[in-house]
Design an enzyme around this catalytic site. Sequence first.
Site, short mmCIF file in Angstrom:
data_model
loop_
_atom_site.label_atom_id
_atom_site.label_comp_id
_atom_site.label_asym_id
_atom_site.label_seq_id
_atom_site.Cartn_x
_atom_site.Cartn_y
_atom_site.Cartn_z
N GLY A 1 96.88 -34.12 -7.17
CA GLY A 1 95.99 -34.57 -6.11
C GLY A 1 96.34 -34.74 -4.77
N ARG B 1 87.46 -19.89 -2.97
CA ARG B 1 87.20 -21.46 -2.37
C ARG B 1 86.08 -21.76 -1.42
NH1 ARG B 1 90.60 -24.87 -0.73
NH2 ARG B 1 90.10 -26.55 -1.69
N TYR C 1 95.40 -22.28 -5.96
CA TYR C 1 93.92 -21.92 -6.18
C TYR C 1 93.49 -20.81 -5.58
CZ TYR C 1 94.82 -26.57 -8.30
OH TYR C 1 95.51 -27.76 -8.88
N GLU D 1 101.92 -34.79 -11.72
CA GLU D 1 101.53 -33.47 -11.80
C GLU D 1 101.04 -32.69 -10.66
OE1 GLU D 1 98.26 -33.98 -14.53
OE2 GLU D 1 99.39 -34.00 -16.10
N PRO D 2 101.88 -32.52 -9.48
CA PRO D 2 101.49 -31.97 -8.35
C PRO D 2 101.18 -30.69 -8.21
CG PRO D 2 103.48 -32.57 -8.16
CD PRO D 2 103.05 -33.12 -9.42
N CYS E 1 80.10 -7.99 -2.95
CA CYS E 1 78.87 -7.82 -2.75
C CYS E 1 77.90 -8.93 -3.05
CB CYS E 1 78.14 -6.68 -3.62
SG CYS E 1 78.63 -5.16 -3.10
N GLU E 2 78.21 -10.04 -2.23
CA GLU E 2 77.56 -11.47 -2.36
C GLU E 2 77.65 -11.68 -0.52
OE1 GLU E 2 76.68 -13.73 -4.38
OE2 GLU E 2 77.03 -12.23 -6.21
N TYR F 1 82.77 -23.71 -2.77
CA TYR F 1 82.64 -25.07 -2.16
C TYR F 1 82.93 -25.19 -0.63
CZ TYR F 1 87.20 -25.57 -4.94
OH TYR F 1 88.47 -25.55 -5.19
N1 PLP Z 1 96.43 -32.50 -13.13
C1 PLP Z 1 95.12 -32.62 -13.45
C2 PLP Z 1 94.87 -33.05 -14.67
C3 PLP Z 1 94.21 -31.64 -12.90
O1 PLP Z 1 92.99 -31.32 -13.18
C4 PLP Z 1 94.83 -31.19 -11.50
C5 PLP Z 1 93.85 -30.40 -10.60
O2 PLP Z 1 92.91 -30.20 -10.85
C6 PLP Z 1 96.14 -31.49 -11.09
C7 PLP Z 1 96.97 -31.95 -12.02
C8 PLP Z 1 96.85 -30.77 -9.86
O3 PLP Z 1 95.85 -31.15 -9.04
P1 PLP Z 1 96.53 -30.83 -7.43
O4 PLP Z 1 96.41 -29.43 -7.47
O5 PLP Z 1 95.40 -31.27 -6.51
O6 PLP Z 1 97.68 -31.50 -7.09
#
Ligand code: PLP
Length: 463
Positions: free
Chosen positions: A280, A362, A422, A322-323, A393-394, A366
């Site tokens: 996150g 993206r 992403y 978990e970046p 085509c949008e 959003y």
């Molecule tokens: N871990 C979990 C469970 C997630 O859902 C996400 C993203 O959706 C991430 C890690 C990675 O998040 P970010 O790419 O924002 O670091």
Amino acid sequence: ISACLVGSEMCIRDRIYRSKYGIKRVFRREISMQLHGSGRINSQGHLEIGGVDTCSLVEKYGSPLFVYDEGLIRDQCRRFHKALSKSGLDYHISYASKAFICKELVRIMKEEDMGLDVVSVGELYNALSVDFDSQKIHLHGNNKTEYEIGYALEKNIGCFVVDSLAEVERIDSIGGQMGKRAKALLRVTPGVEAHTHEFITTGNTDSKFGLNIDNGQAREGVEAILRAENIDLIGLHFHIGSQIFGTEGSQAAIKKVFVWLKDLKEDLDFEAKILNIGGGFGIRYTDEDISYPIEDALEEIITCLKESARSQGLSIPQLWLEPGRSIVGEAGYTLYRVGTIKEIPGIRTYVSIDGGMSDHIRTALYGAKYEVALANRMNEKDASLVTIAGKCCESGDLIAKDVRIPEAKIGDILVVACTGAYHYSMASNYNLMQKPAVVFVRGGKDKIVIKRESLEDLIKNQV
Ligand code: PLP
């Protein structure tokens, strides 16, 4: 003018960050794009990344093209390691593969001593295809299939992040049939949500992910795993959101989890060896995104973790992260050719490029904002206000709305910054668009890591 309008404290912090971590802005009168990592303008006025002229890359590989600054990816991994290793905590960083995965990136993660967070058998297969240590992989997912669970057990992954009560039974029973014991973290929702600059405490019961602490389901999950014959519960997981600046939300979640952990210790004699707080960490897509250095965020999180454990009389668990976006996001750029320019007098000018929502979803999805420039004319004045449109085509297939670039001409190379996360991983074949090639650059050399899809690729599974 840019971030300085947001607030003086933020502005100062932002400037310190820029100078500390070497983010350069191209200082022209009306500016458009910030350059991260090795990005610079070369003597021909072209955008150069990793010592390679991006215009020459388009000549060589065609467009659209994803280009990654490999040095910056490695630097980001090292920043996480450095900040965590100096804390004295036991820690483990898993790159969230959903942001972008390919064999070469997995090799880099291996070299940078990262683990991997995967969310499907596909991502797991991709990781294992280059002999990534399966013990350093954990599997997420709110609906892991029996096939996925069996495959992950067979490959001896490090652990499962258990998401539901049904999954406890599923893993236990498949593990029993296979004679395998699984390790598990339980994913909980701590009643905190954070997005970009804000966080809110919510009931958070309405989420497809994880089990809620407040309504008792998380506790049921802990009890179920402790009862399971073939699963060892080694810790907890939460992920409160993405593109977050600041740590108020993470700190609130950590405090809440520790209060709960104290009850679990007293009632069930369960202690978490691991606390995984997800990913996150925010990145700077545009100047609206105010810097929050990873180092500062981690320091605050670690202090909170230690303090929370101490105040509840619990031992400090291993900290897992978990970046995803913060590892690869700023390192990626997309290059397109300008094809059509349409001026609607008094309304707007559309500059259409040869990709679109099939490789850049993206903005349509959003309203995500991006900075753009003409990679072949980086020193020219941003003279016109335009909207960059994709070719799908949008009507909503836009890349950037109302942005300033030099007067565009057909054949120019448009670059969109911060597309490393992403983008390719969310790419589709809508309109039967071919997925672009991906190139890594470093030290003046380029290497193709994913080939452009061929027309044959598009129909190869059709019968
Ligand atoms: N871990 C979990 C469970 C997630 O859902 C996400 C993203 O959706 C991430 C890690 C990675 O998040 P970010 O790419 O924002 O670091």
